[in-house]
Design an enzyme around this catalytic site. Sequence first.
Site, PDB file in Angstrom:
ATOM      1  N   ALA A   1      -3.224 -11.653  -2.510  1.00 37.03           N
ATOM      2  CA  ALA A   1      -4.561 -11.069  -2.367  1.00 37.03           C
ATOM      3  C   ALA A   1      -4.406  -9.574  -2.187  1.00 37.03           C
ATOM      4  CB  ALA A   1      -5.286 -11.668  -1.178  1.00 37.03           C
ATOM      5  N   LYS A   2      -5.380  -8.871  -2.755  1.00 32.88           N
ATOM      6  CA  LYS A   2      -5.359  -7.414  -2.630  1.00 32.88           C
ATOM      7  C   LYS A   2      -5.334  -7.034  -1.150  1.00 32.88           C
ATOM      8  CE  LYS A   2      -8.133  -7.311  -6.773  1.00 32.88           C
ATOM      9  NZ  LYS A   2      -9.497  -7.378  -7.298  1.00 32.88           N
ATOM     10  N   ARG A   3      -6.153  -7.753  -0.365  1.00 33.30           N
ATOM     11  CA  ARG A   3      -6.268  -7.359   1.043  1.00 33.30           C
ATOM     12  C   ARG A   3      -5.022  -7.695   1.862  1.00 33.30           C
ATOM     13  NH1 ARG A   3      -7.325 -12.276   2.904  1.00 33.30           N
ATOM     14  NH2 ARG A   3      -8.363 -13.538   1.358  1.00 33.30           N
TER      15      ARG A   3
END
Length: 295
Positions: free
Chosen positions: A260-262
């Site tokens: 995930a990007k986050r």
Amino acid sequence: MSIESGSTGNAPAVRFAPSPTGDLHLGHAFSAGYAAQRGGDLGARFLIRIEDIDRGRSRPEFIDRNLEDLAWLGLVSEGEVWRQSGRMVVYRQALERLDGQGVLYPCFCTRADIRREIEAMGGAPQDHVGHVYSGKCRHLSAMERQDRIGRGDPYAIRLDGGRALDLSGPLTWTDVTHGTFAVDLSALGDFVVARKDTPTSYHLAVTVDDAAQGVVRVTRGEDLLSSTPAHRLLQALLGLDVPVWDHHLLVVDDDGRRLAKRLGSPSLRDMREAGLSPQSVLETAAARAIGRAAN
Ligand code: GLU
């Protein structure tokens, strides 16, 4: 980049549909490569579609960066690159058609309202993501609706799932690996078809666009399996062609967590800058998805 908002004449297609909210990572590389490969197997065109209906989170610079990263992998759209933000007129028409069938209602609830309701029913606050909306605003009278709209209260538009299924009759949908399922809205409830700030939602836009682009095989990660009943129901109500779904495994990191990007998963850009070749990136992505299948 050329962008259009009309139909492509419905030549069979597959698509990769990123939301431009950040740089792409290995999971996207796998998903895009998977779509292109299925397109090759089926003799269908590979299309890239930009899903930028979320005005708060989508950023224009990521559109170019995402397309550039895909081109680096050798994945180029074999047709116009549609941007969903430019197709609001079409989504509005679909909403009007649904409204004409009497299956929509305005929902004035805020996220906080919904959270409170779930807590009151004995659910833990963190559970609210997986919880189904109670349908509270479905019970408002026509007068209350008019009053609140007249007062300027913001509202989303939800589909009355029970009424919609009564209209459509029993439906099924088929995934090439997971099998055939009856459409059941118990996990989705009265889902949102238009958000408070836009005349569409993910469910509506993806359904309308897949049909308009002649998508015959919907390839995407298996995290979206639970959304498919909503899309199948919307297809029935809107009289759209029904594709076959092909939900693929998700790429995971060394700890078995989804990328995930986050979570700071390395981007394709980081990998390119570190000197990796597109081929090795695609192979690593596939190995990490397949690796999970073997566990
Ligand atoms: N835009 C969605 C995403 O980035 C993909 C939706 C789909 O493939 O149906 O997760």
